[in-house]
Design a protein around this motif. Structure first.
Motif, short mmCIF file in Angstrom:
data_model
loop_
_atom_site.label_atom_id
_atom_site.label_comp_id
_atom_site.label_asym_id
_atom_site.label_seq_id
_atom_site.Cartn_x
_atom_site.Cartn_y
_atom_site.Cartn_z
N ARG A 188 0.83 -1.21 0.00
CA ARG A 188 0.00 0.00 0.00
C ARG A 188 0.86 1.26 0.00
O ARG A 188 0.57 2.22 -0.71
CB ARG A 188 -0.92 -0.01 1.23
CG ARG A 188 -2.03 1.02 1.15
CD ARG A 188 -2.95 0.96 2.34
NE ARG A 188 -2.34 1.54 3.53
CZ ARG A 188 -3.02 1.96 4.59
NH1 ARG A 188 -4.34 1.83 4.60
NH2 ARG A 188 -2.42 2.47 5.62
N GLU A 189 1.93 1.24 0.78
CA GLU A 189 2.84 2.39 0.81
C GLU A 189 3.52 2.58 -0.55
O GLU A 189 3.69 3.71 -1.01
CB GLU A 189 3.90 2.18 1.90
CG GLU A 189 3.35 2.20 3.31
CD GLU A 189 2.73 3.53 3.65
OE1 GLU A 189 3.48 4.52 3.82
OE2 GLU A 189 1.48 3.61 3.73
N LEU A 190 3.89 1.47 -1.16
CA LEU A 190 4.54 1.53 -2.46
C LEU A 190 3.60 2.12 -3.52
O LEU A 190 4.00 2.97 -4.32
CB LEU A 190 5.00 0.13 -2.88
CG LEU A 190 5.85 0.01 -4.15
CD1 LEU A 190 7.15 0.79 -3.97
CD2 LEU A 190 6.14 -1.44 -4.46
N ARG A 191 2.35 1.68 -3.51
CA ARG A 191 1.37 2.20 -4.47
C ARG A 191 1.15 3.69 -4.27
O ARG A 191 0.89 4.42 -5.22
CB ARG A 191 0.03 1.46 -4.31
CG ARG A 191 0.02 0.05 -4.84
CD ARG A 191 -1.38 -0.39 -5.22
NE ARG A 191 -2.38 -0.08 -4.21
CZ ARG A 191 -2.87 -0.96 -3.35
NH1 ARG A 191 -2.44 -2.21 -3.36
NH2 ARG A 191 -3.79 -0.61 -2.48
N ALA A 192 1.24 4.13 -3.02
CA ALA A 192 1.01 5.54 -2.72
C ALA A 192 2.26 6.39 -2.97
O ALA A 192 2.23 7.61 -2.78
CB ALA A 192 0.56 5.70 -1.27
N GLY A 193 3.35 5.75 -3.39
CA GLY A 193 4.57 6.49 -3.68
C GLY A 193 5.34 6.91 -2.46
O GLY A 193 6.20 7.79 -2.52
N ARG A 194 5.06 6.26 -1.30
CA ARG A 194 5.77 6.60 -0.08
C ARG A 194 6.93 5.64 0.13
O ARG A 194 7.01 4.59 -0.50
CB ARG A 194 4.81 6.58 1.11
CG ARG A 194 3.75 7.67 1.05
CD ARG A 194 2.95 7.72 2.33
NE ARG A 194 2.01 6.61 2.44
CZ ARG A 194 0.73 6.67 2.05
NH1 ARG A 194 0.25 7.78 1.51
NH2 ARG A 194 -0.06 5.63 2.19
#
Length: 329
Positions: free
Chosen positions: A112-118
């Protein structure tokens, strides 16, 4: 007076004769418990004398193990996620397969963090997590150790279990971030989102904060406010009562029924749990559930609704469907 080697040999023989599962490990763990030593010491000092008092304590425990008492109840501890947890007859003994629940939760949070660019290094900053049916607290505490800046709410219907979880949280220095609430499922949380989502949660009630940890003014429950959770995890009772006779005596006769049985079939609790999770998860929030051996066909269809997406099933090392994961739309 006998030495370590002979004492262990006698213990092994008694447990083998009683057909105790994993009798070698049980005999070792009980001797280590009595002597206050580790396994390295045990095999490095086979000729060390064992006092009469220690031998008596050891063989008393061996007799109880031979009669079906779990080793973990005799030693009062069990390892989970590399951490040692206190266990009593009031809580389910943590199982290795439940570690898959932690793995799935952390993996899905990272994705989820990766998808959000974080950044992918998860600290848990800003995350609010719920562990439903916490028992010994092993799931909540493992997540708290992995996500040192997350806030975690852990619920259980058993006050005795919550007392064990409190001691474990204190032992692992996470009691300031693991908040324990006595309630059924998520009934202790009342949130405007229930009405907004058009979901009816029957039997919602106030939760009782454990041991006065929260004052009425500080408790999110007392304020009728609930966080939207980023993650809800649960290892609910999932054994069917009709299966009770097939359970090994260590489980059937010594572990708490309230933590074992999920109804006559075993999967009855999942519908209410999933309904409440839908009401309390943020959009994009994650639900991870441990499954019983035969639960998947009954539980997975409950996530077919438009409320849920990215549904996944993770098998354990025995290739049994063990963890069901989903994301709130």
């Amino acid at each position: 007076m006998s030495d370590v080697r002979d004492t262990l040999k006698q213990g092994l023989a008694q447990l083998r004769e009683a057909h105790v599962p994993s009798f070698t490990l049980a005999a070792e763990l009980l001797l280590l418990h009595v002597l206050g030593r580790d396994r390295t010491w045990l095999y490095a000092h086979p000729e060390e004398a064992v006092s009469t008092a220690d031998a008596e304590r050891y063989f008393a425990l061996i007799a109880r193990r031979a009669n079906g008492e779990p080793t973990q109840h005799l030693t009062g501890k069990q390892e989970f996620w590399g951490l040692e947890f206190e266990v009593t007859r009031d809580v389910l003994i943590p199982r290795p397969e439940t570690e898959h629940l932690i793995e799935v939760a952390l993996d899905r949070l990272a994705v989820r963090e990766l998808r959000a660019g974080r950044k992918q290094t998860l600290t848990g900053e800003g995350l609010q997590i719920a562990d439903i049916g916490t028992g010994s607290g092993c799931i909540a505490i493992a997540l708290a150790k992995e996500l040192p800046r997350a806030t975690i709410f852990a619920t259980d219907v058993s006050r005795a279990a919550l007392s064990v979880a409190q001691r474990n949280a204190t032992r692992h220095a996470v009691s300031d971030r693991v908040h324990l609430l006595e309630c059924n499922l998520l009934d202790g949380f009342i949130h405007r989102a229930v009405a907004n989502a058009g979901i009816s949660v029957v039997g919602a009630q106030h939760a009782a904060p454990l041991l006065g940890k929260d004052t009425p003014h500080e408790s999110p429950v007392a304020n009728h406010q609930s966080p939207f959770f980023d993650l809800i995890a649960s290892n609910p009772p999932y054994i069917g009562r009709r299966e009770a006779a097939t359970l090994v005596r260590e489980v059937r006769d010594h572990e708490p029924e309230i933590a074992l049985y999920g109804g006559e079939e075993g999967y009855e609790l999942y519908a209410g749990l999933i309904t409440q999770a839908a009401a309390h998860l943020k959009p994009g929030g994650i639900l991870v559930l441990e499954l019983g051996h035969h639960s998947l066909p009954a539980v997975q269809p409950l996530l077919d609704a438009p409320t849920w997406t990215n549904v996944t099933v993770t098998n354990d090392l025995a290739d049994i469907p063990r963890v069901l994961g989903a994301e709130r739309t």
